[in-house]
Design a protein around this motif. Sequence first.
Motif, short mmCIF file in Angstrom:
data_model
loop_
_atom_site.label_atom_id
_atom_site.label_comp_id
_atom_site.label_asym_id
_atom_site.label_seq_id
_atom_site.Cartn_x
_atom_site.Cartn_y
_atom_site.Cartn_z
N VAL A 86 0.83 -1.21 0.00
CA VAL A 86 0.00 0.00 0.00
C VAL A 86 0.87 1.25 0.00
N VAL A 87 1.89 1.27 0.85
CA VAL A 87 2.78 2.43 0.92
C VAL A 87 3.49 2.65 -0.41
N PHE A 88 3.94 1.57 -1.02
CA PHE A 88 4.64 1.69 -2.30
C PHE A 88 3.70 2.21 -3.38
N ALA A 89 2.47 1.69 -3.44
CA ALA A 89 1.52 2.12 -4.46
C ALA A 89 1.17 3.60 -4.31
N VAL A 90 0.95 4.04 -3.07
CA VAL A 90 0.63 5.45 -2.84
C VAL A 90 1.82 6.33 -3.18
N ALA A 91 3.02 5.92 -2.73
CA ALA A 91 4.21 6.70 -3.05
C ALA A 91 4.46 6.73 -4.55
N TYR A 92 4.22 5.62 -5.22
CA TYR A 92 4.35 5.55 -6.68
C TYR A 92 3.45 6.60 -7.35
N GLY A 93 2.18 6.63 -6.93
CA GLY A 93 1.25 7.57 -7.54
C GLY A 93 1.62 9.01 -7.29
N VAL A 94 2.06 9.32 -6.07
CA VAL A 94 2.37 10.71 -5.73
C VAL A 94 3.60 11.20 -6.46
N ILE A 95 4.66 10.41 -6.51
CA ILE A 95 5.90 10.91 -7.10
C ILE A 95 5.87 10.88 -8.62
N LEU A 105 10.35 3.10 -11.36
CA LEU A 105 9.46 2.60 -10.30
C LEU A 105 8.95 1.20 -10.61
N ASN A 106 8.70 0.91 -11.88
CA ASN A 106 8.25 -0.43 -12.24
C ASN A 106 9.34 -1.46 -11.99
N LEU A 107 10.58 -1.12 -12.32
CA LEU A 107 11.69 -2.02 -12.02
C LEU A 107 11.80 -2.25 -10.51
N ALA A 108 11.62 -1.16 -9.74
CA ALA A 108 11.69 -1.29 -8.29
C ALA A 108 10.57 -2.18 -7.76
N ALA A 109 9.37 -2.06 -8.34
CA ALA A 109 8.25 -2.90 -7.90
C ALA A 109 8.56 -4.37 -8.11
N GLY A 110 9.16 -4.71 -9.25
CA GLY A 110 9.52 -6.09 -9.50
C GLY A 110 10.62 -6.58 -8.59
N ALA A 111 11.63 -5.73 -8.35
CA ALA A 111 12.74 -6.13 -7.50
C ALA A 111 12.31 -6.30 -6.04
N LEU A 112 11.34 -5.51 -5.61
CA LEU A 112 10.93 -5.54 -4.20
C LEU A 112 9.86 -6.59 -3.91
N PHE A 113 8.91 -6.77 -4.82
CA PHE A 113 7.74 -7.59 -4.51
C PHE A 113 7.56 -8.78 -5.44
N GLY A 114 8.40 -8.93 -6.45
CA GLY A 114 8.21 -10.02 -7.39
C GLY A 114 7.25 -9.62 -8.50
N SER A 115 6.99 -10.56 -9.38
CA SER A 115 6.21 -10.25 -10.58
C SER A 115 4.75 -9.95 -10.28
N LEU A 117 2.83 -9.45 -7.33
CA LEU A 117 2.53 -8.34 -6.43
C LEU A 117 3.09 -7.02 -6.96
N GLY A 118 4.22 -7.11 -7.64
CA GLY A 118 4.81 -5.90 -8.21
C GLY A 118 3.93 -5.29 -9.29
N ILE A 119 3.35 -6.14 -10.13
CA ILE A 119 2.44 -5.63 -11.17
C ILE A 119 1.22 -4.98 -10.53
N ALA A 120 0.67 -5.61 -9.49
CA ALA A 120 -0.51 -5.04 -8.83
C ALA A 120 -0.19 -3.68 -8.21
N ALA A 121 0.94 -3.59 -7.51
CA ALA A 121 1.31 -2.32 -6.87
C ALA A 121 1.58 -1.24 -7.91
N ALA A 122 2.26 -1.60 -8.99
CA ALA A 122 2.56 -0.61 -10.03
C ALA A 122 1.30 -0.16 -10.76
N MET A 123 0.35 -1.07 -10.96
CA MET A 123 -0.90 -0.70 -11.61
C MET A 123 -1.69 0.30 -10.77
N VAL A 124 -1.80 0.01 -9.47
CA VAL A 124 -2.52 0.92 -8.58
C VAL A 124 -1.83 2.28 -8.55
N GLY A 125 -0.52 2.28 -8.45
CA GLY A 125 0.23 3.54 -8.43
C GLY A 125 0.09 4.32 -9.73
#
Length: 255
Positions: A86-95, A105-115, A117-125
């Motif tokens: 949640v924090v990553f998705a919100v920070a993604y959207g704001v910045i 940010l998409n590369l970071a989402a994959g490196a931090l959360f895997g494929s 969860l990373g796709i879900a967080a990046a989509m929301v952001g």
Amino acid sequence: MLDATTRSGGTATASSEAAATELTVPVTAPANFAVRCTRVLRSPWSRLSLLLVLLAAAAASVLLFEPHKLLANGWPPQVGGPVALVVFAVAYGVITVAFVPRPLLNLAAGALFGSELGIAAAMVGTVLGAGIAFALGRMLGQDALRPLLRGRLLKAADNQFSKHGFRSMLAVRLFPGVPFWAANYAAAVSRMGYFPFLLATALGSIPNIAAYVVAGARASSPTSPVFLIAVAAIALPALAGAVVAWRKRHHLRRR
């Protein structure tokens, strides 16, 4: 006697009117000043200036916090689980509103959360950032910038977004070439609807987000087939978008 009385009554009436006038001047002057200030603050150029100040402040704060260090240092260890997503998705959207490149940010989402969860967080952001930018541009910049759309290319782009909003934004998101922030604010200045904009952004961003997130998740094995496919999925749409943009520009110049 009547004349004297009438004169005295008239004098009293005049003095009372003068007194009333003197009493109303201090009351109405601040009110008029407040009305003028409100009109100035609500003017299109004042709102546009506020938008520019907000964007400059956001960009300065991003430069100060240096979010690119996220890839090198990793996510703070005290944040984990669903809260981290949640924090990553919100920070993604704001910045992203502050012009931070989304591929990073998409590369970071994959490196931090895997494929997955990373796709879900990046989509929301992505949708959150696009929605914030669109709302800011629509409320603070549209009235001031629309009269400036006088060039042929600007009018053509505005007409495309206004009349074919969903289709145009879907094409922009599928074939990266226009910066994310530029497409957001261009759509906000046009007459595109809010819901078609968000829906086209969500659907059109899926392939690009998935490619970058998978590449970030498999960055430790750059020779793996999955990583190579992800890189190809990044390069081919970018090349196709460049070709389409060149042909579209050539066609507009010929017209």
